[in-house]
Design a protein around this motif. Structure first.
Motif, PDB file in Angstrom:
ATOM      1  N   GLU A 158      -4.358  50.046 -29.118  1.00  0.00           N
ATOM      2  CA  GLU A 158      -4.008  49.159 -28.014  1.00  0.00           C
ATOM      3  C   GLU A 158      -4.377  49.738 -26.647  1.00  0.00           C
ATOM      4  N   PHE A 159      -4.368  51.076 -26.513  1.00  0.00           N
ATOM      5  CA  PHE A 159      -4.775  51.589 -25.197  1.00  0.00           C
ATOM      6  C   PHE A 159      -6.268  51.384 -24.979  1.00  0.00           C
ATOM      7  N   SER A 160      -7.090  51.698 -25.984  1.00  0.00           N
ATOM      8  CA  SER A 160      -8.542  51.499 -25.832  1.00  0.00           C
ATOM      9  C   SER A 160      -8.838  50.029 -25.504  1.00  0.00           C
ATOM     10  N   LEU A 161      -8.161  49.115 -26.187  1.00  0.00           N
ATOM     11  CA  LEU A 161      -8.386  47.679 -25.957  1.00  0.00           C
ATOM     12  C   LEU A 161      -7.933  47.287 -24.548  1.00  0.00           C
ATOM     13  N   THR A 162      -6.778  47.812 -24.130  1.00  0.00           N
ATOM     14  CA  THR A 162      -6.265  47.487 -22.784  1.00  0.00           C
ATOM     15  C   THR A 162      -7.170  48.088 -21.713  1.00  0.00           C
ATOM     16  N   LEU A 163      -7.668  49.296 -21.972  1.00  0.00           N
ATOM     17  CA  LEU A 163      -8.570  49.945 -21.014  1.00  0.00           C
ATOM     18  C   LEU A 163      -9.794  49.058 -20.768  1.00  0.00           C
ATOM     19  N   ALA A 164     -10.409  48.565 -21.856  1.00  0.00           N
ATOM     20  CA  ALA A 164     -11.589  47.703 -21.717  1.00  0.00           C
ATOM     21  C   ALA A 164     -11.224  46.431 -20.957  1.00  0.00           C
ATOM     22  N   ASP A 165     -10.064  45.873 -21.272  1.00  0.00           N
ATOM     23  CA  ASP A 165      -9.633  44.616 -20.661  1.00  0.00           C
ATOM     24  C   ASP A 165      -9.360  44.798 -19.160  1.00  0.00           C
ATOM     25  N   LEU A 166      -8.587  45.830 -18.813  1.00  0.00           N
ATOM     26  CA  LEU A 166      -8.231  46.041 -17.402  1.00  0.00           C
ATOM     27  C   LEU A 166      -9.462  46.411 -16.574  1.00  0.00           C
ATOM     28  N   ALA A 167     -10.353  47.215 -17.152  1.00  0.00           N
ATOM     29  CA  ALA A 167     -11.570  47.599 -16.427  1.00  0.00           C
ATOM     30  C   ALA A 167     -12.427  46.358 -16.163  1.00  0.00           C
ATOM     31  N   GLN A 168     -12.518  45.493 -17.175  1.00  0.00           N
ATOM     32  CA  GLN A 168     -13.282  44.243 -17.022  1.00  0.00           C
ATOM     33  C   GLN A 168     -12.708  43.422 -15.872  1.00  0.00           C
ATOM     34  N   ARG A 169     -11.370  43.307 -15.842  1.00  0.00           N
ATOM     35  CA  ARG A 169     -10.712  42.532 -14.779  1.00  0.00           C
ATOM     36  C   ARG A 169     -10.954  43.129 -13.404  1.00  0.00           C
ATOM     37  N   ASP A 170     -11.094  44.483 -13.361  1.00  0.00           N
ATOM     38  CA  ASP A 170     -11.345  45.178 -12.086  1.00  0.00           C
ATOM     39  C   ASP A 170     -12.821  45.206 -11.728  1.00  0.00           C
ATOM     40  N   GLY A 171     -13.675  44.624 -12.576  1.00  0.00           N
ATOM     41  CA  GLY A 171     -15.113  44.646 -12.338  1.00  0.00           C
ATOM     42  C   GLY A 171     -15.703  46.037 -12.495  1.00  0.00           C
ATOM     43  N   LEU A 172     -15.061  46.853 -13.336  1.00  0.00           N
ATOM     44  CA  LEU A 172     -15.484  48.234 -13.540  1.00  0.00           C
ATOM     45  C   LEU A 172     -16.134  48.324 -14.933  1.00  0.00           C
ATOM     46  N   ALA A 173     -17.424  48.675 -14.958  1.00  0.00           N
ATOM     47  CA  ALA A 173     -18.119  48.721 -16.250  1.00  0.00           C
ATOM     48  C   ALA A 173     -17.748  49.990 -17.017  1.00  0.00           C
ATOM     49  N   VAL A 174     -17.224  49.811 -18.222  1.00  0.00           N
ATOM     50  CA  VAL A 174     -16.916  50.964 -19.073  1.00  0.00           C
ATOM     51  C   VAL A 174     -17.374  50.687 -20.503  1.00  0.00           C
ATOM     52  N   GLU A 175     -17.671  51.750 -21.223  1.00  0.00           N
ATOM     53  CA  GLU A 175     -17.960  51.617 -22.659  1.00  0.00           C
ATOM     54  C   GLU A 175     -16.875  52.406 -23.373  1.00  0.00           C
ATOM     55  N   VAL A 176     -16.039  51.701 -24.127  1.00  0.00           N
ATOM     56  CA  VAL A 176     -14.875  52.351 -24.740  1.00  0.00           C
ATOM     57  C   VAL A 176     -15.056  52.467 -26.255  1.00  0.00           C
ATOM     58  N   THR A 177     -14.811  53.669 -26.769  1.00  0.00           N
ATOM     59  CA  THR A 177     -14.788  53.898 -28.216  1.00  0.00           C
ATOM     60  C   THR A 177     -13.416  54.470 -28.556  1.00  0.00           C
ATOM     61  N   GLY A 178     -12.719  53.824 -29.482  1.00  0.00           N
ATOM     62  CA  GLY A 178     -11.450  54.385 -29.962  1.00  0.00           C
ATOM     63  C   GLY A 178     -11.727  55.129 -31.270  1.00  0.00           C
ATOM     64  N   SER A 179     -10.823  56.003 -31.653  1.00  0.00           N
ATOM     65  CA  SER A 179     -11.036  56.717 -32.924  1.00  0.00           C
ATOM     66  C   SER A 179      -9.715  57.212 -33.495  1.00  0.00           C
ATOM     67  N   ASP A 180      -9.719  57.414 -34.791  1.00  0.00           N
ATOM     68  CA  ASP A 180      -8.541  57.960 -35.471  1.00  0.00           C
ATOM     69  C   ASP A 180      -9.033  58.549 -36.783  1.00  0.00           C
ATOM     70  N   TYR A 181      -8.253  59.453 -37.370  1.00  0.00           N
ATOM     71  CA  TYR A 181      -8.690  59.995 -38.659  1.00  0.00           C
ATOM     72  C   TYR A 181      -8.173  59.159 -39.818  1.00  0.00           C
ATOM     73  N   PHE A 182      -7.350  58.192 -39.526  1.00  0.00           N
ATOM     74  CA  PHE A 182      -6.778  57.349 -40.564  1.00  0.00           C
ATOM     75  C   PHE A 182      -7.599  56.047 -40.632  1.00  0.00           C
ATOM     76  N   ALA A 183      -8.339  55.896 -41.755  1.00  0.00           N
ATOM     77  CA  ALA A 183      -9.335  54.808 -41.860  1.00  0.00           C
ATOM     78  C   ALA A 183      -8.709  53.423 -41.666  1.00  0.00           C
ATOM     79  N   GLU A 184      -7.481  53.252 -42.146  1.00  0.00           N
ATOM     80  CA  GLU A 184      -6.861  51.928 -42.061  1.00  0.00           C
ATOM     81  C   GLU A 184      -6.631  51.509 -40.596  1.00  0.00           C
ATOM     82  N   HIS A 185      -6.247  52.477 -39.744  1.00  0.00           N
ATOM     83  CA  HIS A 185      -6.096  52.170 -38.314  1.00  0.00           C
ATOM     84  C   HIS A 185      -7.432  51.711 -37.735  1.00  0.00           C
ATOM     85  N   VAL A 186      -8.504  52.410 -38.122  1.00  0.00           N
ATOM     86  CA  VAL A 186      -9.832  52.114 -37.566  1.00  0.00           C
ATOM     87  C   VAL A 186     -10.252  50.692 -37.940  1.00  0.00           C
TER      88      VAL A 186
END
Ligand code: SAM
Length: 296
Positions: free
Chosen positions: A132-160
């Motif tokens: 949810e933070f990676s998703l919110t980061l992309a969303d808030l940056a988009q709203r601010d007109g700030l271009a970002v490329e976000v990759t989230g990661s975890d070692y637990f495959a089901e979360h990914v």
């Protein structure tokens, strides 16, 4: 309270200097574990000669600290319990506006990369859990007109897998990958500008944190940023809310977390050994969090 800054700060340079000459990650991990243990074991003695209050705080701290694993750290925990704990943490995060607060801390660095490099800032989040933070980061940056490329990661495959489905469903440009925070050797140097991790450092031993920081600062063009809970007795009021939000498993893990959070001096010591010539800053993000930045 429970930070012991006045008592621990004088011991940091000596401990860092003694542990700094490492070349292998295994040596780094061992040296950092030993240095932090030494800082903690010698704390009561330093505190006693400092003041009565410092001595009492060191006693309380030593009594609270634990090596017990959280349920989330148990390899054989049923996947549905693991997912439920991470989902409860998400609800808690939302209720304390954590994502917006984390974004506020990252935003100046994202802007700096955008200004100096003339391209989107590339962020890798480690141990992203619910995503949810990676998703919110992309969303808030988009709203601010700030271009970002976000990759989230975890070692637990089901979360990914779940997080990638969420990104598609919400039409947010975030990709989630499987990654072990202690082994980033497959990621080419320069792939990301910032490697970020939230609310996870206390799950890792001091040595594991050092290995993660050393690898991340080699890969990232700018550096490594971690936000975790702040070690403080004040946070012990939280489990009452946790029980209400997330039930028994989440409350269990929250209480263990509070007992495991690192002090600012401990984080500084870990980062100092991991990146001997790094620009290291640790500060509170009040209420409730500590922020560590390590730029190489
Ligand atoms: C307390 S959760 C934090 C999740 C998320 N960052 C947040 O703030 O809501 C810890 C996460 O770390 C992940 N994790 C634990 N060890 C890991 C490792 N070695 N590498 C990558 N992820 C790990 C777990 O799967 C879990 O999702």
């Amino acid at each position: 309270m429970l930070q012991h800054a006045a008592v621990d700060q004088p011991a940091i340079p000596g401990l860092a200097l003694a542990a700094r000459s490492w070349t292998e990650m295994a040596t780094l991990e061992r040296r950092v574990n030993e240095a932090v243990e030494s800082l903690r074991l010698s704390r009561p003695k330093r505190a006693r000669s400092h003041s009565f209050l410092s001595h009492m705080q060191a006693q309380v701290d030593a009594w609270l600290r634990t090596d017990k694993p959280e349920y989330l750290d148990e390899a054989n925990l049923a996947p549905e319990r693991r997912v439920a704990i991470v989902q409860a943490l998400h609800l808690f995060n939302k209720s304390v506006f954590a994502y917006r607060r984390f974004y506020r801390e990252l935003k100046p660095w994202l802007q700096e990369i955008h200004t100096t490099e003339g391209r989107p800032a590339r962020v890798l989040e480690l141990a992203s859990g619910s995503g949810e933070f990676s998703l919110t980061l992309a969303d808030l940056a988009q709203r601010d007109g700030l271009a970002v490329e976000v990759t989230g990661s975890d070692y637990f495959a089901e979360h990914v897998a779940t997080c990638n489905a969420k990104a598609v469903e919400r039409a947010l440009p975030v990709t989630f990958i499987e990654a072990n925070a202690f082994d980033l050797s497959d990621i080419p140097v320069g792939t990301y500008d910032i490697i970020f991790i939230a609310q996870s450092s206390h799950h890792f031993s001091p040595g594991q944190n050092a290995v993660m920081i050393a690898q991340a600062t080699k890969i990232a063009t700018l550096g490594f940023i971690s936000i975790d809970g702040q070690r403080s007795v004040l946070l012990f009021a939280l489990p009452a809310i946790d029980l209400f939000i997330g039930g028994r498993d989440f409350t269990h893990d929250s209480i263990i977390s509070l007992r495991k959070f690192y002090t600012h001096s401990e984080l500084e010591l870990i980062a100092n050994i991991a990146v001997p010539n790094g620009i290291i800053n640790v500060r509170p993000v009040n209420p409730g969090y500590s922020l560590l930045t390590v730029f190489s």
